[in-house]
Enzyme design. Structure first.
Site, PDB file in Angstrom:
ATOM      1  N   ASN A 168      -4.717   3.620  22.620  1.00 21.52           N
ATOM      2  CA  ASN A 168      -3.846   2.624  21.662  1.00 21.52           C
ATOM      3  C   ASN A 168      -2.898   2.342  23.309  1.00 21.52           C
ATOM      4  OD1 ASN A 168      -2.872   1.208  19.461  1.00 21.52           O
ATOM      5  ND2 ASN A 168      -1.137   2.026  19.230  1.00 21.52           N
ATOM      6  N   ARG A 169      -2.227   0.593  23.236  1.00 21.12           N
ATOM      7  CA  ARG A 169      -1.328   0.272  23.499  1.00 21.12           C
ATOM      8  C   ARG A 169       0.026   1.210  23.567  1.00 21.12           C
ATOM      9  NH1 ARG A 169       0.609  -5.875  21.980  1.00 21.12           N
ATOM     10  NH2 ARG A 169       1.039  -4.445  20.289  1.00 21.12           N
ATOM     11  N   LYS A 199       0.790  -1.228  -0.081  1.00 18.78           N
ATOM     12  CA  LYS A 199      -0.302   0.198   0.023  1.00 18.78           C
ATOM     13  C   LYS A 199       0.525   1.237   0.222  1.00 18.78           C
ATOM     14  CE  LYS A 199      -4.236  -1.895   2.315  1.00 18.78           C
ATOM     15  NZ  LYS A 199      -5.098  -1.171   3.218  1.00 18.78           N
ATOM     16  N   GLY A 214      -2.790   0.909  10.299  1.00 17.79           N
ATOM     17  CA  GLY A 214      -3.345   1.621   9.448  1.00 17.79           C
ATOM     18  C   GLY A 214      -5.358   1.760   9.293  1.00 17.79           C
TER      19      GLY A 214
HETATM   20  P1  ATR Z   1      -3.665  -2.851  10.775  1.00 18.64           P
HETATM   21  O1  ATR Z   1      -2.668  -1.929   9.603  1.00 18.64           O
HETATM   22  O2  ATR Z   1      -4.079  -3.927   9.427  1.00 18.64           O
HETATM   23  O3  ATR Z   1      -4.024  -1.272  11.001  1.00 18.64           O
HETATM   24  P2  ATR Z   1      -0.994  -2.309  12.070  1.00 18.64           P
HETATM   25  O4  ATR Z   1      -0.699  -1.659  11.746  1.00 18.64           O
HETATM   26  O5  ATR Z   1      -0.683  -4.180  12.470  1.00 18.64           O
HETATM   27  O6  ATR Z   1      -2.636  -3.192  11.806  1.00 18.64           O
HETATM   28  O7  ATR Z   1      -2.022  -1.944  13.793  1.00 18.64           O
HETATM   29  C1  ATR Z   1      -2.387  -3.177  14.475  1.00 18.64           C
HETATM   30  C2  ATR Z   1      -3.122  -2.322  15.663  1.00 18.64           C
HETATM   31  O8  ATR Z   1      -3.333  -3.025  16.750  1.00 18.64           O
HETATM   32  C3  ATR Z   1      -2.598  -1.294  16.437  1.00 18.64           C
HETATM   33  O9  ATR Z   1      -3.004  -0.062  17.203  1.00 18.64           O
HETATM   34  C4  ATR Z   1      -1.348  -2.228  17.901  1.00 18.64           C
HETATM   35  O10 ATR Z   1      -1.043  -1.744  19.042  1.00 18.64           O
HETATM   36  P3  ATR Z   1       0.678  -0.719  19.004  1.00 18.64           P
HETATM   37  O11 ATR Z   1       0.048  -0.274  17.863  1.00 18.64           O
HETATM   38  O12 ATR Z   1       0.221  -1.023  20.421  1.00 18.64           O
HETATM   39  O13 ATR Z   1       1.698  -2.243  18.369  1.00 18.64           O
HETATM   40  C5  ATR Z   1      -2.575  -2.907  18.263  1.00 18.64           C
HETATM   41  N1  ATR Z   1      -2.520  -4.349  18.684  1.00 18.64           N
HETATM   42  C6  ATR Z   1      -2.229  -5.023  17.974  1.00 18.64           C
HETATM   43  N2  ATR Z   1      -2.444  -6.818  19.080  1.00 18.64           N
HETATM   44  C7  ATR Z   1      -2.293  -6.080  19.983  1.00 18.64           C
HETATM   45  C8  ATR Z   1      -2.824  -6.640  21.028  1.00 18.64           C
HETATM   46  N3  ATR Z   1      -2.367  -8.054  21.443  1.00 18.64           N
HETATM   47  N4  ATR Z   1      -3.144  -5.489  22.503  1.00 18.64           N
HETATM   48  C9  ATR Z   1      -2.986  -4.384  22.221  1.00 18.64           C
HETATM   49  N5  ATR Z   1      -2.753  -4.075  20.842  1.00 18.64           N
HETATM   50  C10 ATR Z   1      -2.858  -4.919  19.957  1.00 18.64           C
END
Ligand code: ATR
Length: 281
Positions: A154-155, A67, A133
């Site tokens: 967010n975490r 992308k 994303g």
């Molecule tokens: P996408 O682009 O598909 O949205 P990504 O960029 O991998 O996927 O984003 C994943 C999101 O899920 C992020 O906000 C991530 O939190 P972090 O920024 O702290 O990494 C969140 N995420 C994924 N697994 C998680 C978990 N087990 N607990 C809390 N947040 C999680």
């Protein structure tokens, strides 16, 4: 010969997009094809894209992991795609390739289609959980529509800060930890779960607990495997109105088809059909 559309990405073997666009061709009575063009080696990307230019295809969707990588090959970028730094739809207009991102706007359409009054009141309080994303796309689409209050939890709070910087003057955004979001959950009218937490096979997981929720708000989860996630089950138990993630797929595709052909095709009954396909997986 009709329109020639493609989907590029990796892996895309199980993509539902060809089925959706096949329905759109039937419904619109336009002739054309939408085929998967998997690019498994990133090293081949440039050459494969140049081949597509030579073929003069009319448009394509582009998904993970390309992308961002497609952007240097484009002549123009739509404002949202530019803000997001990610493109999922490209249209070829007389040899000029323009990139769009239909994820966030598609998501908004899916809400509007389910909740007829949705979007009239821009002062509703929105909470986005996650800052990847998908969150970025949804945030940009909502700010473009001038929604006034969009908080992000967010975490990793720094990623949420990055998204908040994309806000327009009309939008105020607060960044929260997941714990803070859980505690202040009743301040919101719309809660959108954008992370992969709760996706098969870890279906017992949920990004935050909704135990404290006691308002009939809209709760949405973009995870669609399973359709009814643990998060949505908790929302239902709290009498919230729930919104399923798979409808975002449908409407981002509707918008892409519209960009390519100029026709907004009805999605009537497709939601149910798509549910059956996804449940059979
Ligand atoms: P996408 O682009 O598909 O949205 P990504 O960029 O991998 O996927 O984003 C994943 C999101 O899920 C992020 O906000 C991530 O939190 P972090 O920024 O702290 O990494 C969140 N995420 C994924 N697994 C998680 C978990 N087990 N607990 C809390 N947040 C999680």
């Amino acid at each position: 010969m009709g329109f020639q559309f493609e989907l590029i990405g990796f892996p895309i073997k199980h993509s539902i997009s060809p089925w959706i666009h096949e329905q759109f061709f039937k419904r619109s009575k336009l002739q054309g094809t939408y085929i998967k063009n998997e690019i498994d080696l990133e090293a081949d990307f440039a050459e494969r894209i140049m081949n597509m230019k030579a073929k003069e295809i009319d448009g394509f969707n582009i998904t993970v992991p390309y992308k961002q990588k497609i952007i240097p090959f484009l002549d123009e970028l739509d404002v949202i795609a530019q803000k997001m730094g990610a493109v999922n739809t490209v249209v070829n207009r007389n040899g000029i390739w323009k990139g769009y991102n239909t994820d966030g706007r598609g998501y908004l359409r899916s809400l509007e289609s389910k909740f007829s009054n949705f979007g009239h009141d821009k002062s509703i309080r929105i909470l986005i959980l996650g800052a990847g994303g998908a969150a970025r796309g949804i945030f940009c689409a909502f700010t473009e529509e001038r929604f006034m209050h969009i908080d992000i939890a967010n975490r990793t709070m720094a990623s949420a800060e990055d998204i908040a910087m994309l806000a327009t003057d009309d939008t105020t955004t607060k960044i929260l930890s997941l714990e803070e979001a859980e505690q202040s959950i009743n301040q919101y009218d719309l809660i959108i779960q954008t992370t992969s937490v709760g996706m098969k096979p870890r279906t017992d997981q949920s990004i935050i607990s909704l135990e404290g929720l006691n308002k009939p708000v809209i709760v949405s989860d973009i995870v669609y495997q399973p359709l009814k996630t643990n998060f949505l089950m908790q929302a239902e138990a709290a009498c919230a109105q729930i919104h399923f993630g798979h409808t975002m797929l449908l409407y981002q595709a509707q918008l892409a088809f519209e960009i390519w052909t100029g026709q907004r095709v009805s999605t009537e009954n497709m939601d149910e059909e798509l549910q059956l396909i996804l449940e059979g997986r």
